[in-house]
Write a protein that holds these residues in place. Structure first.
Motif, PDB file in Angstrom:
ATOM      1  N   ASP A 174      -8.362  12.928   0.358  1.00  0.00           N
ATOM      2  CA  ASP A 174      -8.830  11.864   1.249  1.00  0.00           C
ATOM      3  C   ASP A 174      -7.668  10.932   1.600  1.00  0.00           C
ATOM      4  N   THR A 231      -4.597   2.170  -0.325  1.00  0.00           N
ATOM      5  CA  THR A 231      -4.708   1.704  -1.699  1.00  0.00           C
ATOM      6  C   THR A 231      -3.342   1.317  -2.254  1.00  0.00           C
ATOM      7  N   ARG A 239      -6.411   9.631   4.256  1.00  0.00           N
ATOM      8  CA  ARG A 239      -6.586   8.479   5.159  1.00  0.00           C
ATOM      9  C   ARG A 239      -7.079   7.259   4.388  1.00  0.00           C
ATOM     10  N   ARG A 240      -8.006   7.475   3.476  1.00  0.00           N
ATOM     11  CA  ARG A 240      -8.513   6.342   2.694  1.00  0.00           C
ATOM     12  C   ARG A 240      -7.502   5.905   1.636  1.00  0.00           C
ATOM     13  N   ARG A 241      -6.851   6.879   0.991  1.00  0.00           N
ATOM     14  CA  ARG A 241      -5.940   6.548  -0.102  1.00  0.00           C
ATOM     15  C   ARG A 241      -4.675   5.859   0.395  1.00  0.00           C
ATOM     16  N   THR A 255       0.838  -1.195   0.000  1.00  0.00           N
ATOM     17  CA  THR A 255       0.000   0.000   0.000  1.00  0.00           C
ATOM     18  C   THR A 255       0.874   1.246   0.000  1.00  0.00           C
TER      19      THR A 255
END
Length: 328
Positions: A145, A152, A147-149, A110
């Motif tokens: 964003d 990924t 925190r979400r990315r 990630t």
């Protein structure tokens, strides 16, 4: 502090060894220095040796290449360091942003962990603390964003977002020197401008020195105080960016500037430099640019052009002496 030399290359030569045993000179007698906090552009066409110079500084030359001379960084000769010693410099004191983030990032990890990894290895942080810092860095390079990315993988991000991740990784350890190897080449104009803004802000905020490798004179004019023009593995001209672009001394620099895209009338062709950069194994006699130079003379094909030192930190490699310096 600003006048303190951070990096100094002296007589750097890089040779490429062919399978047939032939040896070609890819970088020839490269000498320059960089002060702490200074921004330096390295420009030239593809094949000029720009990226190879960056890799030599990072100790990442291909196995078929060997380097001689000296690259002094913070008092250490980088060419004399072992790989273990160089690993302590690479990433920690010298960061690098690569041209193609899709190949520079680990596809199986990630992006948040890739930013955090250097903090764990070099700063001794726990993974939990490093991941919190990684979120801050991703947010700082304008990842939406964050925190979400952070959770990924690189293939789930656009080219511009991947390059932002590359910047966050390179700057995570607050290195003294950042090398950016054509970091905006594969990006569209809007994203390119955003990346340049981010780089400019972060370099100035952290007070680090920057080496920006590019073929784009406009980008270098925007972000770099000083510039070096390279051709066929040699430095052709050096000086303050505004001075070089306002009054270039070297015919190659002038040819590059004439080839910069500009507004054209209907039917008018874009200016171009004829021919191509010669391969290092087939350099012509005399000046390497002589076959393409619009100002060449007969002796340009015979005489190796000297480096002429000029006032206020400028220099040029050409048999045509502007009359204000001394050759060395």
């Amino acid at each position: 502090m600003r006048d303190e030399t951070l990096l100094a290359a002296n007589g750097l030569n890089v040779s490429l060894h062919g399978r047939d045993g032939a040896v070609s000179s890819a970088l020839d007698n490269i000498s320059f220095d960089l002060r702490r906090g200074e921004t330096l552009g390295i420009v030239g066409e593809s094949g000029s040796g720009k990226s190879l110079l960056a890799l030599a500084i990072m100790g990442l030359l291909p196995s078929a290449a060997s380097a001689e001379g000296r690259i002094a960084f913070e008092g250490q000769d980088l060419l004399a360091l072992s790989e273990d010693e160089m690993c302590q410099v690479r990433g920690n004191r010298i960061g690098m942003i690569f041209q193609e983030p899709a190949t520079a990032l680990n596809p199986a990890m990630t992006v948040g962990d890739q930013v955090a990894e250097g903090l764990v290895w070099h700063r001794g942080m726990s993974w939990q603390t490093a991941r919190i810092e990684a979120l801050r860095l991703l947010d700082r390079v304008r990842i939406p964003d964050a925190r979400r990315r952070a959770g990924t993988y690189p293939h789930e991000m656009s080219g511009g977002q991947r390059q932002r991740v590359g910047i966050a990784i390179a700057l995570a350890l607050e290195p003294a020197l950042l090398i950016a190897d054509e970091p905006t080449t594969a990006l569209d104009v809007t994203v390119q401008a955003e990346i340049l803004d981010i780089l400019d802000e972060l370099v100035r905020e952290q007070g680090m020195a920057l080496i920006f490798v590019s073929h784009d004179l406009g980008v270098v004019a925007r972000i770099c105080e000083r510039m070096i023009v390279m051709y066929a593995g040699r430095i052709m001209e050096e000086g303050a960016t505004h001075a070089v672009l306002a009054d270039p001394f070297n015919p190659y620099t002038r040819s590059l500037m004439h080839a910069v895209p500009h507004r054209l009338e209907r039917g008018q062709r874009l200016a171009a430099i004829p021919g191509a950069v010669p391969r290092v194994a087939h350099l012509p006699r005399g000046c390497a640019f002589s076959d393409r130079c619009p100002e060449r003379e007969a002796r340009c094909h015979e005489v190796d052009p000297p480096w002429i030192s000029l006032p206020v930190g400028r220099g040029s490699r050409c048999i045509h002496d502007p009359g204000r310096g001394t050759s060395r």
